[in-house]
Design an enzyme around this catalytic site. Structure first.
Site, short mmCIF file in Angstrom:
data_model
loop_
_atom_site.label_atom_id
_atom_site.label_comp_id
_atom_site.label_asym_id
_atom_site.label_seq_id
_atom_site.Cartn_x
_atom_site.Cartn_y
_atom_site.Cartn_z
N GLY A 115 124.83 -8.41 45.31
CA GLY A 115 125.40 -7.29 46.06
C GLY A 115 124.69 -5.97 45.89
N LEU B 242 126.29 -19.44 57.58
CA LEU B 242 126.13 -19.16 59.01
C LEU B 242 127.41 -18.56 59.56
CD1 LEU B 242 123.97 -19.70 61.25
CD2 LEU B 242 125.24 -21.79 61.78
N ASN C 229 121.92 -8.38 60.05
CA ASN C 229 121.54 -9.10 58.83
C ASN C 229 120.22 -8.54 58.33
OD1 ASN C 229 121.57 -11.23 56.83
ND2 ASN C 229 120.03 -12.29 58.08
N HIS D 201 116.83 -10.01 56.31
CA HIS D 201 116.15 -11.22 55.84
C HIS D 201 114.96 -10.79 54.99
CE1 HIS D 201 115.21 -15.46 55.85
NE2 HIS D 201 113.94 -15.10 55.98
N GLU E 202 114.15 -3.28 50.87
CA GLU E 202 115.53 -3.45 51.38
C GLU E 202 116.38 -2.23 51.04
OE1 GLU E 202 116.11 -8.22 51.50
OE2 GLU E 202 116.74 -7.27 49.66
C1 GAR Z 1 118.41 -10.00 49.70
O1 GAR Z 1 117.07 -10.07 49.32
C2 GAR Z 1 118.58 -10.44 51.13
O2 GAR Z 1 117.49 -10.11 51.93
C3 GAR Z 1 118.69 -11.93 50.98
O3 GAR Z 1 119.49 -12.10 49.83
C4 GAR Z 1 119.24 -11.03 48.91
C5 GAR Z 1 120.56 -10.47 48.44
O4 GAR Z 1 120.37 -9.56 47.39
N1 GAR Z 1 119.30 -12.51 52.15
C6 GAR Z 1 119.02 -13.73 52.59
O5 GAR Z 1 118.22 -14.47 52.04
C7 GAR Z 1 119.77 -14.12 53.86
N2 GAR Z 1 119.24 -15.29 54.43
P1 GAR Z 1 121.59 -8.65 46.89
O6 GAR Z 1 122.79 -9.55 46.68
O7 GAR Z 1 121.11 -8.05 45.60
O8 GAR Z 1 121.84 -7.61 47.95
#
Ligand code: GAR
Length: 189
Positions: free
Chosen positions: A12, A87, A102, A104, A174
């Site tokens: 998160g 999904l 979203n 990625h 991100e």
């Molecule tokens: C992030 O890197 C996001 O881009 C990826 O999960 C991570 C969550 O990190 N999302 C995916 O792979 C979606 N297909 P977080 O829980 O520390 O925000």
């Protein structure tokens, strides 16, 4: 006030950055954080941020309309997926047209699709000998990682980089961009 709901399955860190960023934007509120994972780190973060959490299981998510109805009842304007690993059901996508985004952790259309999430993405990027990776923020449709792209940013990948190195560089991008892009989308609504 515009109402934002964030879906997250894991740590998160993105959800927290977004929620913190939005506290400084007038007339926007992170109304709710939703998760499929009762052990997700995002739950503690939400508690610290005083944001209500809704946990749901697979049956509720895919075989009832409860989550969609709750989001509608709360008048959610934008749904933000931040490391959400399931999904989105088509009835939810259809209830929020162009209202679900979203992030990625790669440069789509490369390294997307079912099974391509989190660490698996960075492993695949390194295994393919890519010289760059990055982030893609996109609208969500009923297929994994296929909705219209809103924003991309890239970072170099050195031949000596491990998947963990790539993950660290991508996560920095991100945190730098996702909150701002979310705020811009809300401002345009
Ligand atoms: C992030 O890197 C996001 O881009 C990826 O999960 C991570 C969550 O990190 N999302 C995916 O792979 C979606 N297909 P977080 O829980 O520390 O925000």
């Amino acid at each position: 006030t515009k109402q934002i709901a964030i879906f997250a399955s894991g740590s998160g860190s993105n959800a927290e950055k977004i929620a913190e960023y939005l506290t400084n934007i007038p007339d926007v509120e992170t109304t709710l954080i939703l998760s499929n994972n009762p052990k997700a780190g995002v739950i503690d973060r939400a508690r610290r941020l005083h944001i209500p959490v809704l946990l749901f299981d697979r049956t509720t998510f895919y075989e009832s309309n409860q989550v969609t109805r709750l989001l509608q009842a709360q008048k959610i304007d934008l749904i933000v997926l931040a490391g959400f690993m399931w999904l989105m059901p088509s009835e939810l996508v259809q209830a929020f047209p162009d209202r679900i985004v979203n992030i990625h952790p790669a440069l789509l259309p490369k390294f997307g699709g079912k099974g391509m999430y989190g660490h698996f993405v960075h492993e695949a990027v390194v295994a393919a000998g890519e010289t760059e990776s990055g982030i893609t923020i996109h609208y969500v449709n009923e297929h994994y990682d296929e909705g219209q792209i809103i924003f991309q940013a890239s970072c170099p990948v050195a031949p000596t980089d491990s998947p963990e190195d790539v993950a660290r560089h991508v996560q920095k991008l991100e945190h730098e961009h996702y909150p701002r892009i979310v705020a811009e989308l809300v401002a345009a609504m």
